[in-house]
Structure formats: C-alpha cells, structure tokens
Design a protein around this motif. Sequence first.
Motif, PDB file in Angstrom:
ATOM      1  N   GLN A  11       0.782  -1.265  -0.110  1.00  0.00           N
ATOM      2  CA  GLN A  11      -0.045   0.014   0.121  1.00  0.00           C
ATOM      3  C   GLN A  11       0.872   1.294   0.307  1.00  0.00           C
ATOM      4  OE1 GLN A  11      -2.884   0.615  -0.909  1.00  0.00           O
ATOM      5  NE2 GLN A  11      -4.054  -0.258   0.441  1.00  0.00           N
ATOM      6  N   ALA A  12       1.901   1.172   0.905  1.00  0.00           N
ATOM      7  CA  ALA A  12       2.592   2.501   0.923  1.00  0.00           C
ATOM      8  C   ALA A  12       3.517   2.427  -0.348  1.00  0.00           C
ATOM      9  CB  ALA A  12       3.926   2.264   1.938  1.00  0.00           C
ATOM     10  N   LEU A  13       3.986   1.594  -1.159  1.00  0.00           N
ATOM     11  CA  LEU A  13       4.580   1.429  -2.272  1.00  0.00           C
ATOM     12  C   LEU A  13       3.403   2.066  -3.458  1.00  0.00           C
ATOM     13  CD1 LEU A  13       6.985   0.975  -3.995  1.00  0.00           C
ATOM     14  CD2 LEU A  13       6.064  -1.373  -4.566  1.00  0.00           C
ATOM     15  N   CYS A  14       2.241   1.521  -3.435  1.00  0.00           N
ATOM     16  CA  CYS A  14       1.356   2.256  -4.549  1.00  0.00           C
ATOM     17  C   CYS A  14       1.306   3.694  -4.401  1.00  0.00           C
ATOM     18  CB  CYS A  14       0.145   1.674  -4.380  1.00  0.00           C
ATOM     19  SG  CYS A  14       0.155   0.020  -4.906  1.00  0.00           S
ATOM     20  N   GLU A  15       1.181   4.200  -2.939  1.00  0.00           N
ATOM     21  CA  GLU A  15       1.035   5.494  -2.716  1.00  0.00           C
ATOM     22  C   GLU A  15       2.269   6.377  -3.204  1.00  0.00           C
ATOM     23  OE1 GLU A  15       0.307   5.935   1.475  1.00  0.00           O
ATOM     24  OE2 GLU A  15      -1.724   4.718   1.446  1.00  0.00           O
ATOM     25  N   HIS A  16       3.455   5.757  -2.839  1.00  0.00           N
ATOM     26  CA  HIS A  16       4.612   6.497  -3.325  1.00  0.00           C
ATOM     27  C   HIS A  16       4.596   6.746  -4.867  1.00  0.00           C
ATOM     28  CE1 HIS A  16       8.516   7.991  -2.464  1.00  0.00           C
ATOM     29  NE2 HIS A  16       9.032   7.373  -3.696  1.00  0.00           N
ATOM     30  N   VAL A  17       4.391   5.434  -5.535  1.00  0.00           N
ATOM     31  CA  VAL A  17       4.443   5.705  -7.131  1.00  0.00           C
ATOM     32  C   VAL A  17       3.299   6.787  -7.628  1.00  0.00           C
ATOM     33  CG1 VAL A  17       3.601   4.449  -9.084  1.00  0.00           C
ATOM     34  CG2 VAL A  17       5.080   3.185  -7.402  1.00  0.00           C
ATOM     35  N   HIS A  18       2.356   6.685  -6.953  1.00  0.00           N
ATOM     36  CA  HIS A  18       1.308   8.045  -7.276  1.00  0.00           C
ATOM     37  C   HIS A  18       1.874   9.468  -6.956  1.00  0.00           C
ATOM     38  CE1 HIS A  18      -1.783   4.626  -7.670  1.00  0.00           C
ATOM     39  NE2 HIS A  18      -2.106   5.884  -8.511  1.00  0.00           N
ATOM     40  N   LEU A  19       2.530   9.622  -5.989  1.00  0.00           N
ATOM     41  CA  LEU A  19       3.432  10.701  -5.421  1.00  0.00           C
ATOM     42  C   LEU A  19       4.530  10.995  -6.337  1.00  0.00           C
ATOM     43  CD1 LEU A  19       3.680  10.667  -1.443  1.00  0.00           C
ATOM     44  CD2 LEU A  19       2.215  12.079  -2.794  1.00  0.00           C
ATOM     45  N   CYS A  20       5.203  10.021  -6.936  1.00  0.00           N
ATOM     46  CA  CYS A  20       6.133  10.274  -7.699  1.00  0.00           C
ATOM     47  C   CYS A  20       5.725  10.878  -9.265  1.00  0.00           C
ATOM     48  CB  CYS A  20       7.205   9.119  -8.063  1.00  0.00           C
ATOM     49  SG  CYS A  20       8.352   8.621  -6.701  1.00  0.00           S
ATOM     50  N   ALA A  21       4.585  10.206  -9.507  1.00  0.00           N
ATOM     51  CA  ALA A  21       3.950  10.708 -10.683  1.00  0.00           C
ATOM     52  C   ALA A  21       3.582  11.952 -10.986  1.00  0.00           C
ATOM     53  CB  ALA A  21       2.724   9.679 -11.194  1.00  0.00           C
ATOM     54  N   SER A  22       2.904  12.683  -9.715  1.00  0.00           N
ATOM     55  CA  SER A  22       2.857  13.827  -9.563  1.00  0.00           C
ATOM     56  C   SER A  22       3.796  14.899  -9.605  1.00  0.00           C
ATOM     57  CB  SER A  22       1.957  14.143  -8.306  1.00  0.00           C
ATOM     58  OG  SER A  22       0.752  13.643  -8.383  1.00  0.00           O
ATOM     59  N   GLY A  23       4.860  14.434  -8.687  1.00  0.00           N
ATOM     60  CA  GLY A  23       6.163  15.188  -8.647  1.00  0.00           C
ATOM     61  C   GLY A  23       6.984  15.225  -9.647  1.00  0.00           C
ATOM     62  N   THR A  32      -1.230  13.450 -16.309  1.00  0.00           N
ATOM     63  CA  THR A  32      -2.349  12.535 -16.433  1.00  0.00           C
ATOM     64  C   THR A  32      -1.775  11.367 -16.837  1.00  0.00           C
ATOM     65  OG1 THR A  32      -3.730  14.687 -16.890  1.00  0.00           O
ATOM     66  CG2 THR A  32      -4.477  12.537 -17.853  1.00  0.00           C
ATOM     67  N   GLU A  33      -0.816  11.426 -17.861  1.00  0.00           N
ATOM     68  CA  GLU A  33      -0.124  10.098 -18.242  1.00  0.00           C
ATOM     69  C   GLU A  33       0.513   9.235 -17.227  1.00  0.00           C
ATOM     70  OE1 GLU A  33       3.429   8.847 -21.377  1.00  0.00           O
ATOM     71  OE2 GLU A  33       2.704  10.999 -21.386  1.00  0.00           O
ATOM     72  N   PHE A  34       1.286   9.962 -16.484  1.00  0.00           N
ATOM     73  CA  PHE A  34       1.924   9.385 -15.334  1.00  0.00           C
ATOM     74  C   PHE A  34       1.127   8.789 -14.232  1.00  0.00           C
ATOM     75  CE2 PHE A  34       6.032  12.063 -15.942  1.00  0.00           C
ATOM     76  CZ  PHE A  34       6.324  11.423 -17.213  1.00  0.00           C
ATOM     77  N   GLN A  35       0.082   9.341 -14.085  1.00  0.00           N
ATOM     78  CA  GLN A  35      -1.130   8.916 -12.871  1.00  0.00           C
ATOM     79  C   GLN A  35      -1.736   7.561 -13.406  1.00  0.00           C
ATOM     80  OE1 GLN A  35      -1.567   9.583  -9.937  1.00  0.00           O
ATOM     81  NE2 GLN A  35      -0.145  11.140  -9.513  1.00  0.00           N
ATOM     82  N   SER A  36      -2.151   7.720 -14.760  1.00  0.00           N
ATOM     83  CA  SER A  36      -2.543   6.535 -15.381  1.00  0.00           C
ATOM     84  C   SER A  36      -1.444   5.512 -15.387  1.00  0.00           C
ATOM     85  CB  SER A  36      -3.016   6.813 -17.043  1.00  0.00           C
ATOM     86  OG  SER A  36      -3.275   5.533 -17.465  1.00  0.00           O
ATOM     87  N   GLN A  37      -0.513   5.436 -15.773  1.00  0.00           N
ATOM     88  CA  GLN A  37       0.655   4.341 -15.440  1.00  0.00           C
ATOM     89  C   GLN A  37       0.694   4.101 -13.894  1.00  0.00           C
ATOM     90  OE1 GLN A  37       4.236   6.087 -17.407  1.00  0.00           O
ATOM     91  NE2 GLN A  37       3.139   5.864 -19.474  1.00  0.00           N
ATOM     92  N   ALA A  38       0.648   4.954 -13.080  1.00  0.00           N
ATOM     93  CA  ALA A  38       0.601   4.621 -11.635  1.00  0.00           C
ATOM     94  C   ALA A  38      -0.695   3.835 -11.303  1.00  0.00           C
ATOM     95  CB  ALA A  38       0.934   5.981 -10.787  1.00  0.00           C
ATOM     96  N   ASP A  39      -1.658   4.130 -11.999  1.00  0.00           N
ATOM     97  CA  ASP A  39      -3.234   3.411 -11.475  1.00  0.00           C
ATOM     98  C   ASP A  39      -2.852   2.038 -12.069  1.00  0.00           C
ATOM     99  OD1 ASP A  39      -4.102   5.506 -10.460  1.00  0.00           O
ATOM    100  OD2 ASP A  39      -5.288   6.156 -12.235  1.00  0.00           O
ATOM    101  N   ALA A  60       8.603  -0.592  -9.743  1.00  0.00           N
ATOM    102  CA  ALA A  60       8.270   0.814  -9.426  1.00  0.00           C
ATOM    103  C   ALA A  60       9.274   1.801  -9.655  1.00  0.00           C
ATOM    104  CB  ALA A  60       7.747   1.044  -7.944  1.00  0.00           C
ATOM    105  N   ALA A  61      10.726   1.348  -9.260  1.00  0.00           N
ATOM    106  CA  ALA A  61      11.829   2.106  -9.398  1.00  0.00           C
ATOM    107  C   ALA A  61      11.949   2.244 -10.945  1.00  0.00           C
ATOM    108  CB  ALA A  61      12.852   1.525  -8.838  1.00  0.00           C
ATOM    109  N   ARG A  62      11.828   1.454 -11.835  1.00  0.00           N
ATOM    110  CA  ARG A  62      11.901   1.351 -13.217  1.00  0.00           C
ATOM    111  C   ARG A  62      10.770   2.199 -14.014  1.00  0.00           C
ATOM    112  NH1 ARG A  62      12.948  -4.132 -12.356  1.00  0.00           N
ATOM    113  NH2 ARG A  62      11.016  -4.665 -13.019  1.00  0.00           N
ATOM    114  N   LEU A  63       9.724   2.495 -13.454  1.00  0.00           N
ATOM    115  CA  LEU A  63       8.807   3.037 -13.737  1.00  0.00           C
ATOM    116  C   LEU A  63       9.133   4.521 -13.729  1.00  0.00           C
ATOM    117  CD1 LEU A  63       5.940   3.272 -15.215  1.00  0.00           C
ATOM    118  CD2 LEU A  63       4.980   2.930 -12.821  1.00  0.00           C
ATOM    119  N   ALA A  64       9.470   4.796 -12.580  1.00  0.00           N
ATOM    120  CA  ALA A  64      10.014   6.282 -11.945  1.00  0.00           C
ATOM    121  C   ALA A  64      11.047   6.664 -13.019  1.00  0.00           C
ATOM    122  CB  ALA A  64      10.236   6.451 -10.418  1.00  0.00           C
TER     123      ALA A  64
END
Length: 101
Positions: A11-23, A32-39, A60-64
């Motif tokens: 759960q923490a990892l998923c939240e962090h991926v979404h924060l990274c997508a925004s940041g 929008t594109e990054f949030q979609s990929q995070a979803d 998740a690291a590779r995605l970021a």
Amino acid sequence: MNDPFIQSEWQALCEHVHLCASGIANDASEQTEFQSQADEFSAHTPPTRYTELLAETAAAARLAVQWQDQTIHDADDHRIDEASEESFPASDPPEFNRTHA
C-alpha cells in the motif's frame, strides 16, 4: 497467506508511485499520463511474499526512472527549440573589426 507487513508495504509503495507521478511531471498532460501508469501499476495483484514485494519495488523504481528520462528528454527538446528560435543565424555573424582583436 495475507501477511499484514507485506500488505502495508504494498500500500505504501502504491502511494509512493502516485506521489512520484505527480512530482516528476512537468505539466498537466504528463501528470495525467503518469497517474494513469501509476494506476495500472497499483492494479497489479498485491504480492503475497516478500520476494514478490521486492520485485514490485524494482518495477516501481524502473517506472519512476522512465518518467524522469521522459521529462529530461522533453526539457532538452524544449531548450533546443528555444535556443534555435532565439539565436542569430550562423550565416550572419557579428561584424569583426580591429577593436575586437
């Protein structure tokens, strides 16, 4: 088996991926594109074993890193476009005279 620690970390990892997508995003369309990929990432089946959690953390690291590479590439393209628009033509260099020597 549902391990509470693994579920909490997932759960923490998923939240962090979404924060990274925004940041990491430079603008609203990238966000929008990054949030979609995070979803999509968060929609993966939650891991049940620690080794699976580690594999998802690596994903998740590779995605970021992919997002960072994309934003850096986009920024470089923008700088090149801006420089070419603002520079004087190479065929018309500044005038040279003896005072410049």
